[in-house]
Design a protein around this motif. Structure first.
Motif, short mmCIF file in Angstrom:
data_model
loop_
_atom_site.label_atom_id
_atom_site.label_comp_id
_atom_site.label_asym_id
_atom_site.label_seq_id
_atom_site.Cartn_x
_atom_site.Cartn_y
_atom_site.Cartn_z
N SER A 92 11.69 4.91 1.16
CA SER A 92 10.55 4.67 0.26
C SER A 92 11.06 4.30 -1.12
CB SER A 92 9.67 5.92 0.19
OG SER A 92 10.35 6.97 -0.47
N ARG A 93 10.14 4.09 -2.05
CA ARG A 93 10.54 3.70 -3.40
C ARG A 93 11.28 4.81 -4.12
NH1 ARG A 93 12.01 -0.51 -4.62
NH2 ARG A 93 10.12 -1.59 -3.95
N ALA A 102 4.23 6.66 2.64
CA ALA A 102 4.97 5.57 2.01
C ALA A 102 5.36 4.50 3.03
CB ALA A 102 6.20 6.10 1.31
N ALA A 103 5.82 4.95 4.21
CA ALA A 103 6.21 4.00 5.24
C ALA A 103 5.00 3.23 5.76
CB ALA A 103 6.92 4.71 6.39
N GLY A 104 3.88 3.94 5.97
CA GLY A 104 2.67 3.28 6.41
C GLY A 104 2.19 2.27 5.41
N THR A 105 2.28 2.61 4.13
CA THR A 105 1.88 1.67 3.07
C THR A 105 2.73 0.41 3.11
OG1 THR A 105 1.06 3.45 1.65
CG2 THR A 105 1.64 1.38 0.57
N ALA A 106 4.04 0.57 3.29
CA ALA A 106 4.92 -0.59 3.38
C ALA A 106 4.56 -1.46 4.58
CB ALA A 106 6.37 -0.14 3.47
N LYS A 112 6.52 -1.34 -1.01
CA LYS A 112 7.05 0.02 -0.95
C LYS A 112 6.40 0.87 -2.04
CE LYS A 112 11.64 -0.72 1.12
NZ LYS A 112 11.60 0.33 2.19
N THR A 113 6.25 2.15 -1.75
CA THR A 113 5.70 3.07 -2.73
C THR A 113 6.40 4.42 -2.60
OG1 THR A 113 3.65 3.87 -3.73
CG2 THR A 113 3.81 4.00 -1.32
N ASN A 114 5.97 5.39 -3.41
CA ASN A 114 6.58 6.72 -3.38
C ASN A 114 6.03 7.55 -2.22
OD1 ASN A 114 7.90 6.02 -5.73
ND2 ASN A 114 6.55 7.21 -7.08
N LEU A 118 -0.58 6.61 -0.83
CA LEU A 118 -1.21 5.89 0.27
C LEU A 118 -1.98 4.67 -0.25
CD1 LEU A 118 -1.52 6.34 3.38
CD2 LEU A 118 -3.71 7.43 2.87
N GLY A 119 -1.46 3.48 0.08
CA GLY A 119 -2.16 2.26 -0.30
C GLY A 119 -2.15 1.96 -1.78
N VAL A 120 -1.23 2.59 -2.50
CA VAL A 120 -1.10 2.35 -3.94
C VAL A 120 0.38 2.20 -4.30
CG1 VAL A 120 -3.22 3.58 -4.56
CG2 VAL A 120 -1.04 4.82 -4.50
N LEU A 121 0.64 1.52 -5.40
CA LEU A 121 1.99 1.41 -5.93
C LEU A 121 2.37 2.70 -6.66
CD1 LEU A 121 1.79 -2.23 -7.37
CD2 LEU A 121 2.71 -1.50 -5.16
N PRO A 122 3.64 2.87 -7.01
CA PRO A 122 4.04 4.08 -7.74
C PRO A 122 3.26 4.33 -9.03
CG PRO A 122 5.97 2.99 -6.85
CD PRO A 122 4.83 2.08 -6.60
#
Length: 388
Positions: A92-93, A102-106, A112-114, A118-122
């Motif tokens: 993840s980020r 984070a993996a699902g979001t990617a 990639k996110t933290n 969920l569904g948002v950037l860091p």
């Protein structure tokens, strides 16, 4: 008229191919291919209209190998029919070991996110998923899972939350997402009374959804919007009573989405998660892992059968991360023996940092290759589907 001509071309190509000598029909490139589907693809060219995106939560390469060994090399599992393979990096980020949010979001958004986001950037900025883009374009869309529907991996395809465990808002976002078909658990989040006295089931019905509580209730449903809430929270484990729910649910979702897509003259996107592979892997439960993997394999087989019959469909099977640090060492260090057995050993009861496989089958399978970021896989799929 164009559709009629296309169908006639597909049929004629299939007839011509089957009339050829066997040697002439033999496929030269990797993977055992369906000859009728190959002929049909001549008429359909390389256009990908439909995506079946299957995610084995916690499923690493050793999980697939474990199933392959248990089933016997003479009885290959569905994964072995893949026409192309790749690898993705799962970090993840903010962590070299990702969580499912984070993996699902990617995998859903191409960003990639933290961990836990969920569904948002860091920085908490919402990012649009490929499913939201598909809904916006008019494609039919669906989710089939064995966990509860507001869980991290399915939620990444429709929700935007800074913290993955804010389940009531995530459930509300599913109601507003425009997704046509959703099958899984989580009834408690949709039947709870809100401050105004209504429930999310009430809101679903006002939006034209049929809400069912058994998969059998979908037997007569062939099109339209439907949400199946089949358990209060998670569905049962495969070795503790879930039965053939997952392959049946995948087949039913494909039927509904295929009909809806044809009516709209668009394609469809179906996301499927073998959710409980992760849960049994956290417990290092070998019996449970094999049961969940067999179940997921049956669902993949249903998807492959659909791909064989419907040119223009791409099947992608991957994982969000590996869970358990599973390895398969020899049962005896003396390799002069004819058979030493294979042991199941675990390095963790958590997630690991190893890369996970991607198996591709159908139209466009050759267009994703190599080692890539998990976010790059999503971006490549959106490019193939021409989602903006």
């Amino acid at each position: 008229m164009d559709d009629w001509k296309r169908c006639l071309g597909v049929f004629a190509a299939a007839v011509l191919l089957l009339a050829m000598p066997a040697d002439a029909r033999r496929v030269k490139r990797g993977g055992a291919k369906n000859p009728v589907r190959q002929a049909a693809c001549v008429a359909e060219c390389d256009t990908v209209r439909n995506l079946i995106y299957m995610i084995g939560d916690g499923m690493g390469l050793a999980h697939v190998t474990m199933l392959q060994i248990a089933e016997g090399y003479d009885n290959p599992v569905s994964f072995m029919r893949a026409e192309n393979v790749a690898l993705i990096k799962s970090y993840s980020r903010n962590n070299r070991v990702t969580d499912s949010a984070a993996a699902g979001t990617a995998l859903a958004t191409g960003h990639k996110t933290n961990n836990s986001m969920l569904g948002v950037l860091p920085d908490s900025t919402a990012v649009e998923s490929m499913m939201a883009k598909a809904v916006r374009r008019g494609m039919a869309t669906g989710l089939v899972v064995t966990c509860y529907l507001p869980h991290a991996t399915p939620g990444a395809f429709y929700a935007h939350q800074v913290y993955r465990r804010t389940l009531e808002p995530i459930a509300e976002q599913l109601v507003e997402s425009g997704v046509d078909v959703a099958f899984g658990g989580g009834k408690r989040y949709f039947t709870a009374r809100r401050a105004d006295g209504t429930t999310l089931v009430d809101r679903l019905r006002t939006k034209g959804y049929r809400v069912i509580d058994t998969l059998a209730a979908a037997d007569t449903i062939t099109s339209g919007k439907v949400v199946g809430l089949f358990a209060s929270k998670h569905m049962p484990y495969a070795h503790k009573g879930r039965g053939d729910y997952l392959p049946r649910a995948v087949g039913k979702a494909l039927e509904i989405l295929s009909n809806d897509a044809a009516e709209r003259d668009e394609g469809f996107m179906l996301v499927v998660e073998g959710s409980m592979i992760d849960y049994v892997s956290h417990r290092n439960d070998s019996e449970g892992i094999l049961a969940e993997m067999r179940d997921f394999d049956r669902a993949v087989r249903v998807a492959m059968e659909y791909v064989d019959a419907h040119p223009g469909t791409l099947l992608v099977v991957t994982a969000d991360h590996e869970t358990g640090g599973l390895t398969l060492p020899s049962g005896n260090a003396d390799f002069t023996k004819s058979e030493s057995g294979v042991l199941y050993k675990y390095g963790s009861k958590s997630h690991t940092a190893v890369m996970v496989p991607v198996y591709l089958y159908g139209t466009g399978a050759e267009r994703i290759n190599g080692v890539m970021e998990n976010s790059d896989l999503a971006n490549r799929l959106m490019e193939i589907l021409e989602l903006e």
